[in-house]
Design a protein around this motif. Structure first.
Motif, PDB file in Angstrom:
ATOM      1  N   ALA A   1       0.808  -1.206   0.000  1.00  0.00           N
ATOM      2  CA  ALA A   1       0.000   0.000   0.000  1.00  0.00           C
ATOM      3  C   ALA A   1       0.843   1.259   0.000  1.00  0.00           C
ATOM      4  O   ALA A   1       0.347   2.343  -0.261  1.00  0.00           O
ATOM      5  CB  ALA A   1      -0.917   0.012   1.224  1.00  0.00           C
ATOM      6  N   GLY A   2       2.130   1.114   0.312  1.00  0.00           N
ATOM      7  CA  GLY A   2       2.986   2.292   0.361  1.00  0.00           C
ATOM      8  C   GLY A   2       2.653   3.204   1.521  1.00  0.00           C
ATOM      9  O   GLY A   2       3.104   4.323   1.578  1.00  0.00           O
ATOM     10  N   ARG A   3       1.828   2.751   2.448  1.00  0.00           N
ATOM     11  CA  ARG A   3       1.424   3.575   3.595  1.00  0.00           C
ATOM     12  C   ARG A   3       1.638   2.784   4.867  1.00  0.00           C
ATOM     13  O   ARG A   3       0.832   2.824   5.765  1.00  0.00           O
ATOM     14  CB  ARG A   3      -0.045   3.974   3.471  1.00  0.00           C
TER      15      ARG A   3
ATOM     16  N   ALA B   1      -5.977   4.687   5.794  1.00  0.00           N
ATOM     17  CA  ALA B   1      -5.638   6.072   5.454  1.00  0.00           C
ATOM     18  C   ALA B   1      -5.354   6.896   6.698  1.00  0.00           C
ATOM     19  O   ALA B   1      -4.442   7.717   6.720  1.00  0.00           O
ATOM     20  CB  ALA B   1      -6.789   6.692   4.669  1.00  0.00           C
TER      21      ALA B   1
ATOM     22  N   ARG C   1       5.108  16.820   7.019  1.00  0.00           N
ATOM     23  CA  ARG C   1       3.714  16.718   6.574  1.00  0.00           C
ATOM     24  C   ARG C   1       2.770  17.460   7.511  1.00  0.00           C
ATOM     25  O   ARG C   1       1.749  17.971   7.094  1.00  0.00           O
ATOM     26  CB  ARG C   1       3.296  15.252   6.514  1.00  0.00           C
TER      27      ARG C   1
END
Lengths: 578, 161
Positions: free
Chosen positions: A37-39, A44, A58
């Protein structure tokens, strides 16, 4: 390659496990590109939280909110409102505006810009200190986390692709019905898969959702109940009575939930005939002031229907206010407590006032310093008691990134009501609110400072404050921190000053006994040179500390508050010798 | 080797968390190449990677092409942002804003798929709303809503509600 669970996502109370892969004991394998998922494999929300560790910038990035035109309108409205309030105050001098951090970011930005342009005003934002501290701690902790591993890198990933969560969901596939309080699928995305699997495995299973706005979770509901903020507990009570066969309660449910009586009747019929209903409770403690009452009412409903409860309490939406604070340099409200300017003329609370969150003792300087105080909030709050002008007015608040819009009236609540002109105070207050004092009153005399009770042994007497650490939420039992970050928060200890330690003949790390009114608490002590000699600070997130403190109900509602109690401290060795 | 699997959106499971959007954003160097249907109940709109793509036929500059793996790509240097592909796509998968900014369209995460993985958006979906599956012609009718285009799906969504 070895894989193991090294911690849990701290974003919500589902506590998704996070695993680490490594070839050797000290060699962590870092390859975010290969992570699917790259997360970090988290949802989310969890991914965004953990990405603060990965990239603290961020949190200081842009504030992305509503479209530009609305931003301009809201900004103008806020500026206009403040201008009118200054005129109403009728005095010259400096003015401070304290804004709830849950207000939309545009309002915060507009107030900050207005204060800067005016020159003699300060706009400050307040949130529970733990919210700011958490985000500050995560941003600052990035280097520490990276430095903790030999290669300077680590992969921590969640397990949501497998649908695995740490908190056991009470068999949603087997339950006969679901009642969801709050926007559970948005605040706990990892819950979406088991709940939706259950829904589509048996489409006839009724799902009731209640929330303060048309949430995404309502999309999956057979019956959606849109309740006014603060009305969840009453609605749950009405549901209980309706399920118990009280026919008049059905109309009450329909009225509170703003829906049709026939729809309620049909849904309750299906709910009453369902076996093992599951009640999912997910209010956000930083937003819903009565979250304890909501949880208790849901538990009672589940007990009545022989169902089960899944309590989910999660971190709220402090990131917007945090970004405004960090990007624009908007001060935190605590900075006002230490200001020494003598010419303050007006203090305005907008939104939930800090009295609900901060110890009353800390707020007394504010009330003493300002000759006039205005409190604007959706319902009556403790700040009203000390205010010269207090009023109930609908406010736009942000819940989980959504701007809450109540029914027709409040769709344009703050912006249009204020833009219409604040010529007369009563014009922009919600006439349906509580009884409104619309005239200026004389400033009440400041209340005397409450000193700690006299101790029988003066040398051992301390005023005990309980405070959250940077990485804990206010209640450690509900949300937990990831193991990967535990070493950042240090040991849970009672902090006292070196002078007090010398007086009690204590050394650092020695365990002490803290006593109050027959209660006793044992903690290791830690020396903190920044503390006054009469003050001791205990970690609030420890359950035993919370049990030790003298909690009491606020006059404004079911929220608990706590005043710093007087305690006595004894070294445990001395107690044994005695 | 042609990629025969496709990304299907089950809107009945989409919780509009935008995890797919964020994963796509992260994986493509900060360029969002999927977008969401507007409205209170949004869902991702993805390129269908048509066998006979109308966007390729409509592009006067040859910027759109279907590569040997069956993935429809936009060659950025050749794109003149003429918007011909926007109305040509029957599924609404090419957004005008994307063309204006000359952002590459969905490439089905070809790098990951050819290596045996799944597209980033599918891997990131917490609700199981995105699937990466083989789609046969016979399945199309059976799957019903799953394969209907974004615009049609949007209308149908409102009608059903």
């Amino acid at each position: 390659m070895q894989t193991g669970v090294i911690g849990h996502c701290s974003f919500c109370s589902l506590c998704c496990p996070m695993t680490a892969e490594h070839w050797w004991a000290a060699h962590y394998w870092s390859a975010p590109e290969t992570e699917e998922a790259g997360r970090h494999g988290l949802c989310a929300r969890g991914g965004s939280l953990f990405s603060l560790l990965e990239n603290p910038a961020r949190a200081r990035g842009g504030v992305l909110r509503r479209e530009e035109q609305q931003t301009r309108l809201y900004g103008e409205a806020v500026v206009h409102a403040f201008q009118r309030l200054v005129e109403e105050a009728g005095r010259s001098g400096r003015m401070a505006v304290l804004l709830d951090g849950n207000l939309p970011c545009e309002d915060l930005v507009a107030a900050h810009e207005w204060a800067k342009a005016r020159g003699d005003a300060v706009a400050a934002v307040y949130l529970p200190a733990g919210d700011f501290d958490l985000l500050d701690g995560l941003s600052a902790g990035e280097a520490v986390v990276r430095g903790a591993h030999p290669t300077g890198e680590a992969v921590v990933r969640g397990a949501h692709p497998t649908g695995e969560v740490t908190v056991r969901v009470a068999q949603p596939a087997e339950c006969g019905a679901m009642l969801i309080v709050g926007d559970a699928l948005s605040t706990h995305p990892a819950l979406a898969r088991p709940l939706l699997d259950a829904k589509y495995a048996r489409p006839g299973r009724p799902i009731l959702v209640m929330d303060t706005f048309a949430s995404r979770t309502m999309r999956f509901a057979d019956l959606a109940l849109t309740v006014e903020p603060g009305g969840q507990e009453a609605l749950l009570g009405a549901l209980r009575r309706a399920l118990a066969g009280e026919t008049s309660a059905i109309a009450h449910v329909a009225a509170l939930g703003h829906t049709d009586t026939k729809l309620v009747e049909r849904a309750l019929g299906r709910l009453a005939s369902a076996a093992k209903p599951l009640v999912v409770v997910s209010p956000e403690p930083t937003k819903a002031e009565d979250w304890r009452g909501i949880g208790a009412a849901a538990a009672q409903l589940a007990a009545d229907t022989f169902g089960s409860v899944l309590p989910l309490y999660s971190y709220g939406n402090a990131l917007g206010a945090y970004r405004v604070h960090r990007n624009l340099g908007m001060p935190r409200f605590e900075s006002l407590l230490s200001m020494r300017d003598p010419d303050w003329s007006l203090l305005v609370f907008v939104g939930w006032d800090p009295t609900l969150t901060f110890p009353v003792e800390l707020l007394r300087p504010l009330h003493r310093r300002f000759p006039r105080i205005v409190a604007l909030s959706p319902v009556e709050t403790p700040a009203w008691r000390a205010a010269d002008l207090a009023a109930a007015m609908p406010l736009l608040l942000e819940y989980s990134g959504h701007v809450v819009r109540r029914r027709k009236r409040s769709r344009a609540s703050l912006a249009l009501l204020l833009m219409a002109g604040v010529c007369r105070v009563r014009d922009f207050f919600d006439a349906g609110g509580a009884e409104l004092p619309t005239a200026w009153r004389e400033t009440p005399a400041p209340a005397p400072r409450v000193a700690p009770a006299a101790s029988t042994a003066a040398s051992r007497g301390f005023c005990l404050l309980a405070a959250s650490s940077t990485l804990h939420f206010s209640d450690g039992a509900l949300t937990r921190q990831a193991a990967a970050t535990q070493h950042l928060s240090g040991e849970d200890a009672l902090r006292i000053s070196p002078a007090a330690a010398r007086r009690l003949n204590l050394r650092e790390g020695q365990r002490v006994s803290i006593r109050r009114d027959g209660l006793e608490l044992s903690l290791a002590c830690e020396l903190d040179a920044a503390l006054p000699a009469e003050l001791a600070v205990a970690p609030l997130h420890r359950p035993e500390v919370r049990r030790f403190l003298p909690w009491r109900l606020d006059a404004s509602g079911p929220r608990l508050s706590c005043v710093a109690p007087a305690v006595q401290i004894f070294p445990l060795a001395e107690e044994g010798a005695a | 080797m042609e990629i025969t699997r496709r990304v299907l959106v089950n809107v009945d499971r989409c919780i509009d968390c935008k995890a797919c959007f964020v994963a796509c954003f992260d994986g493509h160097h900060g360029e969002p190449i999927i977008h969401h249907a507007p409205g209170p109940y949004g869902f991702p709109i993805l390129c269908r990677q048509c066998e006979e793509p109308t966007c390729v036929a409509a592009c006067p500059y040859g910027a759109m092409e279907r590569d040997p793996h069956g993935v429809v790509l936009r060659r950025l240097p050749m794109c003149r942002a003429c918007w011909s592909c926007v109305p040509a796509c029957p599924f609404g998968a090419i957004d005008a804003a994307m063309v204006e900014r000359r952002v590459a369209k969905c490439d089905l995460c070809e790098d990951r798929v050819l290596a045996g993985g799944r597209p980033r958006c599918v891997a990131a979906c917490p609700a199981g709303a995105l699937e990466f599956v083989e789609v046969a012609e016979a399945d199309l009718e059976q799957r019903g809503l799953f394969v209907i285009a974004g615009r049609t799906l949007g209308k149908d969504l409102w009608r059903r509600r």
